[in-house]
Motif scaffolding. Structure first.
Motif: not given
Ligand code: ADP
Ligand code: ASP
Ligand code: MG
Length: 413
Positions: A340-341, A387-390, A373, A338
């Motif tokens: 996306d972190i 999560e990467k978006k944050y 996570l 993953d």
């Protein structure tokens, strides 16, 4: 005897002919003050990525020896151009590649470690009054093949040369004014630190403060070589001193908030929960020189367990392939990756004597509804995978929450 100074200029600092000429002028000014100089250069800004992208257009699965042949050319170009610029203003200078500098490394292409530096030729050229312009980021292995030291590796070239040549000072010139409480490009309210200890800087560099490569800080710590980080665009700035002790009298509990968006998480799912399984997984990784950070092994369920770990995204393709092979050997169910972190961390030597920092960090992130996570801690840091978006939201909230932001405009990069 005159003072020996090693100066390193990063990609942005040598990013154009105008900037290379400005570095030459700066070098000449230092030399006119009587210092002997070794100037280490990176490739011109964006050049290493440009070279890599060309190879990726051909294939994602490149032979790492050839990647080193390709990427090391970037530093050769800037070293030669800076030397030409020094000659043009009447300064005796000579450029040297990794091989000519006697920079001997192990054979681990694209992330080689320096084993030894034979500085005899460099010392002779210095005694003959030359400014040495050193191509950073590169060395040679036992066979004489070109190796590179990992992304950002010119920092390590500079500190290693400073140690090997017995320099009085090692100065890293970059595109920000020093080491900040957070990446000033992500946290506009970040403040410049005057002093950072080796231990704090080691944590910061390993957690995403790309201003110094981690290996360079390891070298500096092991050989007690202080580093000054400064802007290459401003004159007479103090910058940040990185040395054994944080020189500030008052140490805040948290001295910085770091963020690493170039991390991935690999999970080996459904591995038999037997002694020796984790050893198999991690010794296979160890042989590749890939650095692993957080590790979590889930509680056993029906005799099976999941093992997850984080690593730099740049190494994730290779590590996933390796884990698929190991997974088959240990009869695991599957391997997933993953990317996306992100990893957000708070760092501070003051944490040693304070409790409650972790609780406060989790509260601040919970208030922003950010899920955790993975979590890991050391004596002077706490890291969470999210999560990467944050990532931006989390770093700014933590920077404010731990009182590092000033509402005055502060020290801008
Ligand atoms: P160079 O090409 O000079 O080696 P880098 O891009 O490798 O420069 O490193 C400088 C960059 O590091 C800055 O532009 C900044 O965005 C980033 N950075 C990340 N964390 C920090 C931090 N805590 N303090 C200063 N800079 C940081
Ligand atoms: N040019 C290399 C890189 O971009 C090494 C360095 O800049 O230190 O990673
Ligand atoms: Mg760098």
């Amino acid at each position: 005897m005159s003072k020996l100074i090693v100066q390193k200029f990063g990609g942005t600092s040598v990013g154009s002919i105008e900037r290379i000429k400005a570095v030459a002028e700066k070098t000449l000014r230092a030399r006119n003050k009587g210092a002997d100089l070794v100037v280490v250069v990176s490739a011109m800004g964006g050049e290493t990525d440009r070279l890599l992208d060309m190879a990726k257009e051909i294939t994602e699965h490149m032979d790492r020896r050839e990647v080193d042949m390709l990427l090391s050319s970037g530093e050769r170009i800037s070293a030669a151009l800076l030397t030409i610029a020094l000659h043009a203003i009447g300064c005796p200078a000579i450029s040297l590649t990794g091989r000519q500098l006697g920079m001997k490394t192990d054979g681990s292409h694209t992330r080689a470690r320096i084993k030894e530096i034979d500085g005899a030729r460099t010392k002779k050229l210095l005694s003959e009054n030359h400014v040495i312009v050193a191509a950073g980021f590169q060395g040679i292995n036992e066979q004489g093949d070109v190796t590179t030291l990992g992304r950002g590796g010119s920092d390590t070239s500079a500190v290693a040369l400073a140690v090997a040549l017995g320099a009085d000072q090692c100065e890293i010139y970059t595109d920000v004014a020093g080491v900040y409480t957070a990446d000033p490009r992500i946290v506009p309210k970040a403040k410049k630190l005057n002093s950072v200890s080796f231990d704090e800087m080691l944590e910061m560099a390993s957690l995403g403060a790309s201003v110094l490569q981690i290996r360079c800080v390891e070298f500096a710590k092991n050989f007690n070589m202080p580093i000054v980080v400064r802007s290459s665009f401003r004159e007479n700035d103090e910058g940040t001193i990185v040395c054994r002790e944080n020189l500030n009298m008052e140490q805040p509990v948290v001295s910085g908030v770091m963020c690493d968006k170039k991390q991935s998480k690999i999970t080996v799912k459904g591995a038999p929960d037997n002694p020796g399984i984790a050893a198999k997984v991690f010794s296979a990784l160890n042989e590749t020189n890939i650095s692993i950070d957080m590790i979590i092994q889930n509680m056993s369920d029906d005799g099976l367990t999941d093992i997850s770990f984080t690593l730099p995204t740049a190494d994730s393709l290779e590590a996933t392939k390796l884990m698929e092979k190991v997974g088959k050997e240990i009869h695991a169910n599957n391997v997933s990756c993953d990317s996306d972190i992100s990893k957000v961390s708070v760092v501070g030597a003051g944490m040693r004597s304070h409790s409650g920092v972790a609780a406060k960090m989790f509260e601040i992130l919970a208030k922003e509804h950010i899920n955790l996570l993975m979590i890991s801690t050391s004596e002077i840091r706490i890291s969470c995978v999210i999560e990467k978006k944050y990532a931006e939201l989390a770093v700014n909230a933590l920077h404010d929450g731990f009182g590092l932001s000033s509402d005055s405009s502060g020290d801008t990069p």
